[in-house]
Design an enzyme around this catalytic site. Structure first.
Site, PDB file in Angstrom:
ATOM      1  N   LYS A  47      49.040  44.993  40.956  1.00  0.00           N
ATOM      2  CA  LYS A  47      48.423  43.922  40.159  1.00  0.00           C
ATOM      3  C   LYS A  47      47.220  44.449  39.377  1.00  0.00           C
ATOM      4  O   LYS A  47      47.051  44.167  38.204  1.00  0.00           O
ATOM      5  CB  LYS A  47      48.000  42.773  41.084  1.00  0.00           C
ATOM      6  CG  LYS A  47      49.198  42.033  41.670  1.00  0.00           C
ATOM      7  CD  LYS A  47      48.806  41.022  42.712  1.00  0.00           C
ATOM      8  CE  LYS A  47      48.337  41.667  43.976  1.00  0.00           C
ATOM      9  NZ  LYS A  47      48.453  40.959  45.204  1.00  0.00           N
ATOM     10  N   LYS A  48      46.371  45.235  40.049  1.00  0.00           N
ATOM     11  CA  LYS A  48      45.152  45.736  39.380  1.00  0.00           C
ATOM     12  C   LYS A  48      45.511  46.648  38.208  1.00  0.00           C
ATOM     13  O   LYS A  48      44.905  46.595  37.150  1.00  0.00           O
ATOM     14  CB  LYS A  48      44.311  46.547  40.374  1.00  0.00           C
ATOM     15  CG  LYS A  48      43.417  45.714  41.225  1.00  0.00           C
ATOM     16  CD  LYS A  48      42.239  45.167  40.476  1.00  0.00           C
ATOM     17  CE  LYS A  48      42.215  43.669  40.538  1.00  0.00           C
ATOM     18  NZ  LYS A  48      41.074  43.045  39.883  1.00  0.00           N
ATOM     19  N   SER A  62      50.666  46.681  46.870  1.00  0.00           N
ATOM     20  CA  SER A  62      50.502  45.285  46.468  1.00  0.00           C
ATOM     21  C   SER A  62      49.227  45.111  45.633  1.00  0.00           C
ATOM     22  O   SER A  62      49.250  44.565  44.528  1.00  0.00           O
ATOM     23  CB  SER A  62      50.451  44.426  47.740  1.00  0.00           C
ATOM     24  OG  SER A  62      49.998  43.136  47.463  1.00  0.00           O
ATOM     25  N   ASP A  88      37.318  47.436  35.879  1.00  0.00           N
ATOM     26  CA  ASP A  88      37.671  46.344  36.799  1.00  0.00           C
ATOM     27  C   ASP A  88      37.178  46.668  38.202  1.00  0.00           C
ATOM     28  O   ASP A  88      36.885  47.829  38.530  1.00  0.00           O
ATOM     29  CB  ASP A  88      39.192  46.151  36.793  1.00  0.00           C
ATOM     30  CG  ASP A  88      39.603  44.755  37.224  1.00  0.00           C
ATOM     31  OD1 ASP A  88      38.734  43.943  37.579  1.00  0.00           O
ATOM     32  OD2 ASP A  88      40.821  44.481  37.219  1.00  0.00           O
ATOM     33  N   LYS A  89      37.111  45.623  39.006  1.00  0.00           N
ATOM     34  CA  LYS A  89      36.652  45.749  40.398  1.00  0.00           C
ATOM     35  C   LYS A  89      37.596  44.950  41.274  1.00  0.00           C
ATOM     36  O   LYS A  89      38.097  43.906  40.855  1.00  0.00           O
ATOM     37  CB  LYS A  89      35.225  45.194  40.461  1.00  0.00           C
ATOM     38  CG  LYS A  89      34.662  44.975  41.828  1.00  0.00           C
ATOM     39  CD  LYS A  89      34.603  43.519  42.201  1.00  0.00           C
ATOM     40  CE  LYS A  89      34.195  43.339  43.651  1.00  0.00           C
ATOM     41  NZ  LYS A  89      34.283  41.936  44.081  1.00  0.00           N
ATOM     42  N   HIS A  90      37.855  45.479  42.475  1.00  0.00           N
ATOM     43  CA  HIS A  90      38.679  44.697  43.399  1.00  0.00           C
ATOM     44  C   HIS A  90      38.032  44.716  44.778  1.00  0.00           C
ATOM     45  O   HIS A  90      37.513  45.741  45.222  1.00  0.00           O
ATOM     46  CB  HIS A  90      40.094  45.300  43.496  1.00  0.00           C
ATOM     47  CG  HIS A  90      40.945  44.557  44.477  1.00  0.00           C
ATOM     48  ND1 HIS A  90      41.527  43.349  44.170  1.00  0.00           N
ATOM     49  CD2 HIS A  90      41.278  44.828  45.761  1.00  0.00           C
ATOM     50  CE1 HIS A  90      42.187  42.913  45.220  1.00  0.00           C
ATOM     51  NE2 HIS A  90      42.065  43.794  46.197  1.00  0.00           N
ATOM     52  N   SER A  91      38.071  43.570  45.436  1.00  0.00           N
ATOM     53  CA  SER A  91      37.578  43.500  46.813  1.00  0.00           C
ATOM     54  C   SER A  91      38.739  43.139  47.722  1.00  0.00           C
ATOM     55  O   SER A  91      39.592  42.326  47.349  1.00  0.00           O
ATOM     56  CB  SER A  91      36.489  42.435  46.905  1.00  0.00           C
ATOM     57  OG  SER A  91      36.340  42.023  48.243  1.00  0.00           O
ATOM     58  N   THR A 130      37.412  33.590  44.367  1.00  0.00           N
ATOM     59  CA  THR A 130      36.508  33.506  43.219  1.00  0.00           C
ATOM     60  C   THR A 130      36.923  32.385  42.255  1.00  0.00           C
ATOM     61  O   THR A 130      36.068  31.711  41.673  1.00  0.00           O
ATOM     62  CB  THR A 130      36.471  34.874  42.500  1.00  0.00           C
ATOM     63  OG1 THR A 130      36.134  35.850  43.476  1.00  0.00           O
ATOM     64  CG2 THR A 130      35.449  34.918  41.400  1.00  0.00           C
ATOM     65  N   ARG A 139      56.715  39.476  53.219  1.00  0.00           N
ATOM     66  CA  ARG A 139      55.866  40.139  54.232  1.00  0.00           C
ATOM     67  C   ARG A 139      55.148  39.113  55.096  1.00  0.00           C
ATOM     68  O   ARG A 139      54.986  39.284  56.306  1.00  0.00           O
ATOM     69  CB  ARG A 139      54.837  41.041  53.543  1.00  0.00           C
ATOM     70  CG  ARG A 139      55.428  42.325  52.982  1.00  0.00           C
ATOM     71  CD  ARG A 139      54.446  42.982  52.030  1.00  0.00           C
ATOM     72  NE  ARG A 139      53.206  43.345  52.683  1.00  0.00           N
ATOM     73  CZ  ARG A 139      52.033  43.460  52.045  1.00  0.00           C
ATOM     74  NH1 ARG A 139      51.954  43.261  50.749  1.00  0.00           N
ATOM     75  NH2 ARG A 139      50.945  43.788  52.709  1.00  0.00           N
TER      76      ARG A 139
HETATM   77  N1  URA Z   1      45.752  41.727  49.016  1.00  0.00           N
HETATM   78  C1  URA Z   1      46.885  41.897  48.283  1.00  0.00           C
HETATM   79  O1  URA Z   1      46.931  41.643  47.094  1.00  0.00           O
HETATM   80  N2  URA Z   1      47.970  42.380  48.918  1.00  0.00           N
HETATM   81  C2  URA Z   1      47.990  42.692  50.227  1.00  0.00           C
HETATM   82  O2  URA Z   1      48.986  43.127  50.719  1.00  0.00           O
HETATM   83  C3  URA Z   1      46.791  42.480  50.972  1.00  0.00           C
HETATM   84  C4  URA Z   1      45.693  42.012  50.328  1.00  0.00           C
END
Ligand code: URA
Length: 439
Positions: free
Chosen positions: A188-189, A184, A81-84, A121, A169
């Site tokens: 999820k990732k 955060s 997986d990739k996250h930006s 996306t 937040r």
């Molecule tokens: N993206 C997220 O999922 N959580 C954050 O707190 C900031 C960016």
């Protein structure tokens, strides 16, 4: 007996809390037994006092475990997986994910929608008629088996503690805490349960973090958590530049057109391809799909050159409800705006700065993004042919093209664009594309 007041008191003094207490708090966030006031105080204590490394890992684990952990039984290959961290004109995932699938990886990517000035996306994919991005976990597995990759929205069962804490937040000025951002993102990732992960930490005026040192700090915290014994997810981060849009286009259908041009070899869109292949090289070398990152970079580029990445993209779009031959018909299938208007340079000079944040906001004003969550999006509008920093222009030469629904919208956007793209009489310093690598 665990209680919220005792956890908050110790966090307020900058002390450690236990794994069990963080688990209790995350469960309380997702089932509603922790109040908004307690959640706000919890976030503020972490924001002001920070967390120890072990508490960061424990909070991420607790938030991930507040929901579903996906399982990939029956998928025969590494799940990656990739996250930006998000930026303007960032269409990296749409090129990288099918290229990784063509290299033998399986990529069940959970993506988001546009947020503030940055595009999402999912919104880009939904510019394709028929494509559905909200699917069940069984459907996600089917798309993955069919195409090797899928880009879909999160269900409410993924890290529900984060969903609640994020909303708190947002209204308590506690978004900008590295500890909270890391927990955060990774809750999820890591709920997707990948074997390896690459993180694209964007830095610059169009990004969540504005300085290299902040980006290094975030990248270090993120990679430490993901690589820890608790998660054992091989993770590398690249810090990439977001001082100008990565692709020369902004807007959902326009960005997809650029992606299709890259995937079908019609453009060598330098910056986008460089970031895509660097991230892909890192990820492949964190699995058994490449011997090292240099071989990984070559493999990613090769799948784009020989059309295999485009084939996987086509399969993914079809499996998600889109047309069967999108890779051939994209030019006819994608929507076009009614008005196209040139923005021209007011004098000769060099493009010296491109304010991606302002351009992103101009696209929202054109109708291409949301001001409130319930707004609908016009996929056809946006800005294209945006010149990059360092380009020399003559007076009257186009520096960008506006795609609008009405002439009046185009004139409003023109004023913003002329202010967002600045010219200098001497050549500027060209920002490097990849600032650092954190392993
Ligand atoms: N993206 C997220 O999922 N959580 C954050 O707190 C900031 C960016």
């Amino acid at each position: 007996m665990i209680d919220a007041r005792s956890i908050i008191s110790r966090l307020k003094r900058g002390e450690e809390v236990t794994k069990e207490e963080l688990h209790w708090f995350a469960t309380g966030l997702s089932d509603g037994s922790v109040s908004d006031a307690q959640a706000g105080a919890f976030a503020m204590c972490i924001c002001l006092r920070g967390l120890s490394s072990s508490n960061r890992i424990a909070l991420t684990l607790a938030m991930r475990n507040s929901g579903q952990l996906l399982s990939w039984k029956g998928i025969e290959g590494p799940v990656i997986d990739k996250h930006s961290t998000g930026g303007v004109g960032d269409c990296v995932s749409l090129v990288l994910i099918p290229a990784l699938a063509a290299c033998g990886g399986y990529i069940p990517k959970i993506s988001g929608r546009g947020l503030g000035h940055t595009g999402g996306t999912l919104d880009k994919l939904e510019a394709i008629p028929g494509v559905k991005t909200q699917v069940s976990s069984d459907q996600l597995k089917c798309i993955l088996k069919e195409a090797g990759c899928a880009i879909v929205g999160a269900t409410s069962r993924i890290a529900p503690a984060d969903k609640r804490l994020y909303a708190v937040r947002d209204v308590t000025a506690t978004v900008d805490s590295v500890d909270l951002i890391a927990a955060s993102i990774l809750s999820k990732k890591l709920a997707v349960n990948p074997d390896a992960l690459v993180l694209d930490v964007k830095v610059g005026r169009g990004a969540l973090v504005k300085t290299i040192s902040e980006a290094q700090m975030l990248a270090t915290v993120l990679t430490d958590i993901a690589n820890s014994n608790e998660f054992k997810c091989k993770t590398t981060a690249l810090i990439t530049d977001m001082n100008q849009p990565l692709a020369p286009v902004l807007g959902n259908a326009l960005e997809l057109r650029e992606v299709m041009r890259v995937l079908t070899g019609d453009t060598n869109s330098g910056a986008l391809l460089e970031v895509v292949s660097a991230l892909g090289g890192e990820l492949l070398s964190n699995t058994n799909l490449a011997e090292d990152r240099h071989q990984g970079v070559d493999k990613v580029k090769q799948t784009i050159r020989d059309g295999r990445a485009a084939e996987h993209f086509n399969k993914m779009i079809y499996a998600m409800g889109g047309p069967a031959t999108f890779c051939h018909d994209w030019d006819q299938v994608l929507p076009c705006a009614k008005v196209i208007h040139e923005v021209v340079a007011s004098s000769e000079g060099y493009i010296c700065s491109v304010n991606g944040e302002r351009l992103g906001l101009a696209v929202i004003d054109l109708g291409g993004g949301r001001k409130v969550e319930t707004d609908s999006i016009n996929a056809s509008v946006g800005i294209s042919a945006i010149l990059r920093i360092g380009t020399k222009v003559d007076k009257g030469q186009p520096i960008a093209l506006i795609h609008a629904q009405k002439k009046e919208d185009a004139f409003n956007a023109e004023r913003v664009i002329l202010d967002a793209i600045k010219l200098s009489s001497t050549p500027p310093i060209i920002p490097v594309l990849i600032h650092d690598r954190v392993h």
